[in-house]
Design a protein around this motif. Sequence first.
Motif, mmCIF file in Angstrom:
data_model
loop_
_atom_site.group_PDB
_atom_site.id
_atom_site.type_symbol
_atom_site.label_atom_id
_atom_site.label_comp_id
_atom_site.label_asym_id
_atom_site.label_seq_id
_atom_site.Cartn_x
_atom_site.Cartn_y
_atom_site.Cartn_z
ATOM 1 N N PRO A 180 0.794 -1.231 0.000
ATOM 2 C CA PRO A 180 0.000 0.000 0.000
ATOM 3 C C PRO A 180 0.826 1.281 0.000
ATOM 4 O O PRO A 180 0.477 2.253 -0.673
ATOM 5 C CB PRO A 180 -0.832 -0.119 1.287
ATOM 6 C CG PRO A 180 -0.907 -1.570 1.558
ATOM 7 C CD PRO A 180 0.393 -2.144 1.087
ATOM 8 N N ARG A 181 1.953 1.288 0.741
ATOM 9 C CA ARG A 181 2.762 2.512 0.810
ATOM 10 C C ARG A 181 3.616 2.726 -0.433
ATOM 11 O O ARG A 181 4.095 3.823 -0.679
ATOM 12 C CB ARG A 181 3.648 2.488 2.051
ATOM 13 C CG ARG A 181 2.934 2.332 3.384
ATOM 14 C CD ARG A 181 2.123 3.584 3.784
ATOM 15 N NE ARG A 181 0.903 3.787 3.017
ATOM 16 C CZ ARG A 181 -0.243 3.155 3.251
ATOM 17 N NH1 ARG A 181 -0.336 2.241 4.204
ATOM 18 N NH2 ARG A 181 -1.309 3.411 2.522
ATOM 19 N N SER A 182 3.823 1.666 -1.224
ATOM 20 C CA SER A 182 4.643 1.820 -2.430
ATOM 21 C C SER A 182 3.898 2.558 -3.541
ATOM 22 O O SER A 182 4.499 2.933 -4.553
ATOM 23 C CB SER A 182 5.088 0.442 -2.945
ATOM 24 O OG SER A 182 3.978 -0.305 -3.421
ATOM 25 N N VAL A 183 2.595 2.769 -3.360
ATOM 26 C CA VAL A 183 1.825 3.491 -4.372
ATOM 27 C C VAL A 183 1.284 4.811 -3.835
ATOM 28 O O VAL A 183 0.302 5.354 -4.361
ATOM 29 C CB VAL A 183 0.672 2.606 -4.910
ATOM 30 C CG1 VAL A 183 1.227 1.471 -5.755
ATOM 31 C CG2 VAL A 183 -0.186 2.043 -3.782
ATOM 32 N N ASN A 184 1.933 5.328 -2.782
ATOM 33 C CA ASN A 184 1.575 6.649 -2.276
ATOM 34 C C ASN A 184 1.802 7.715 -3.350
ATOM 35 O O ASN A 184 2.777 7.659 -4.104
ATOM 36 C CB ASN A 184 2.437 7.011 -1.060
ATOM 37 C CG ASN A 184 1.952 6.351 0.204
ATOM 38 O OD1 ASN A 184 0.883 5.734 0.226
ATOM 39 N ND2 ASN A 184 2.733 6.463 1.271
ATOM 40 N N ASN A 185 0.911 8.684 -3.426
ATOM 41 C CA ASN A 185 1.109 9.889 -4.245
ATOM 42 C C ASN A 185 1.319 9.614 -5.733
ATOM 43 O O ASN A 185 2.060 10.338 -6.409
ATOM 44 C CB ASN A 185 2.293 10.707 -3.704
ATOM 45 C CG ASN A 185 2.143 11.079 -2.251
ATOM 46 O OD1 ASN A 185 1.053 11.454 -1.817
ATOM 47 N ND2 ASN A 185 3.213 10.951 -1.480
ATOM 48 N N ILE A 186 0.670 8.570 -6.259
ATOM 49 C CA ILE A 186 0.761 8.341 -7.703
ATOM 50 C C ILE A 186 -0.586 8.493 -8.399
ATOM 51 O O ILE A 186 -0.638 8.522 -9.636
ATOM 52 C CB ILE A 186 1.353 6.948 -8.031
ATOM 53 C CG1 ILE A 186 0.390 5.825 -7.610
ATOM 54 C CG2 ILE A 186 2.716 6.758 -7.393
ATOM 55 C CD1 ILE A 186 0.775 4.458 -8.186
ATOM 56 N N ILE A 187 -1.680 8.632 -7.635
ATOM 57 C CA ILE A 187 -3.004 8.713 -8.254
ATOM 58 C C ILE A 187 -3.125 9.924 -9.165
ATOM 59 O O ILE A 187 -3.880 9.936 -10.134
ATOM 60 C CB ILE A 187 -4.113 8.723 -7.170
ATOM 61 C CG1 ILE A 187 -5.482 8.482 -7.812
ATOM 62 C CG2 ILE A 187 -4.084 10.028 -6.362
ATOM 63 C CD1 ILE A 187 -6.603 8.281 -6.816
#
Length: 328
Positions: A58-65
């Motif tokens: 879950p944290r590896s996709v922070n701030n990519i949306i």
Amino acid sequence: MSTNINKIAVLTSGGDSPGMNAAIRAVVRTCAYHNVNCLGVYRGYQGMIEGDFKEMGPRSVNNIINKGGTILKSARSKDFMTAEGRKKAYNHLKKANVDALVVIGGDGSFTGAEIFNKEFNFPVIGIPGTIDNDIFGTSHTLGYDTALNTVVDVIDKIRDTASSHNRLFFVEVMGRDAGHIALNTGIGAGAEEILIPEEDLGLDRLLESLKRSKESGKSSSIVVVSEGDKTGKNVFELKDYVEEHMPEYDVRVSVLGHMQRGGAPSCFDRVLASRLGVKAVEALLEGKSNFMAGILSDKIVLTPLEQAIKGHFEIDKELIRVSDIMST
């Protein structure tokens, strides 16, 4: 939910489109929600052949949306078109204990996924990611809405120049086989004429339309041209033809090119990517395979990959009629 799937891999393939990162994020976090491991595959099918994997949480996709493009990168793989290449990819997935695959891409990517599924009985679900919106079984593909907004914004700016100098602009947009971008942005930006592959206007009718616009008092015009339109050999031939027959026009060409692919995804594309990512993972956990997750009438639905690839998405005839009325 099924318990025989413990690890799901996700990849992006083909041309990038805004919303791919949001879809990756949705897949990763849905896996985490269901206590399933997730593996990111870099560079599409080529990365799968080479075993270029990375565990994702879950944290590896922070701030990519909010980011365009794809953090997993994309590449076109000739090796995957061979049985030997697909066998290598399968071996790498099994070695990494991957039980199922989510493929984010267009019809070419889905074709590879369908073949892979048939050869190895490997569970796969597709998510449509292409700005052309030319996939059957979904009213919107990821990136299409963002591309429309990008193109309309650019045409609005071009119109300022066209009006200031009494110019005619041919604006070429993407759409090799489908005119969805040209038709919708042409209406949205108030274009005087729209040229798409599905409707062969013809050079004579184009001239007649432009002459009518001139006679009605319009001092400048915008013509939106889909790259796959067959009215002329290319947009520059259209320019030369109009200049020859209507020398009163100062004609310019603007080819928007790859700027249409880039940029932060719209809110619609972010929400759609999130919904499709959840559906893709949960469909796999329910034992489904060889489907594409799409949206029809605002409902998330599954369409067999074969249908998604081979089905024909018709252009909206009502929109063509609206375009004709609005160009009066």
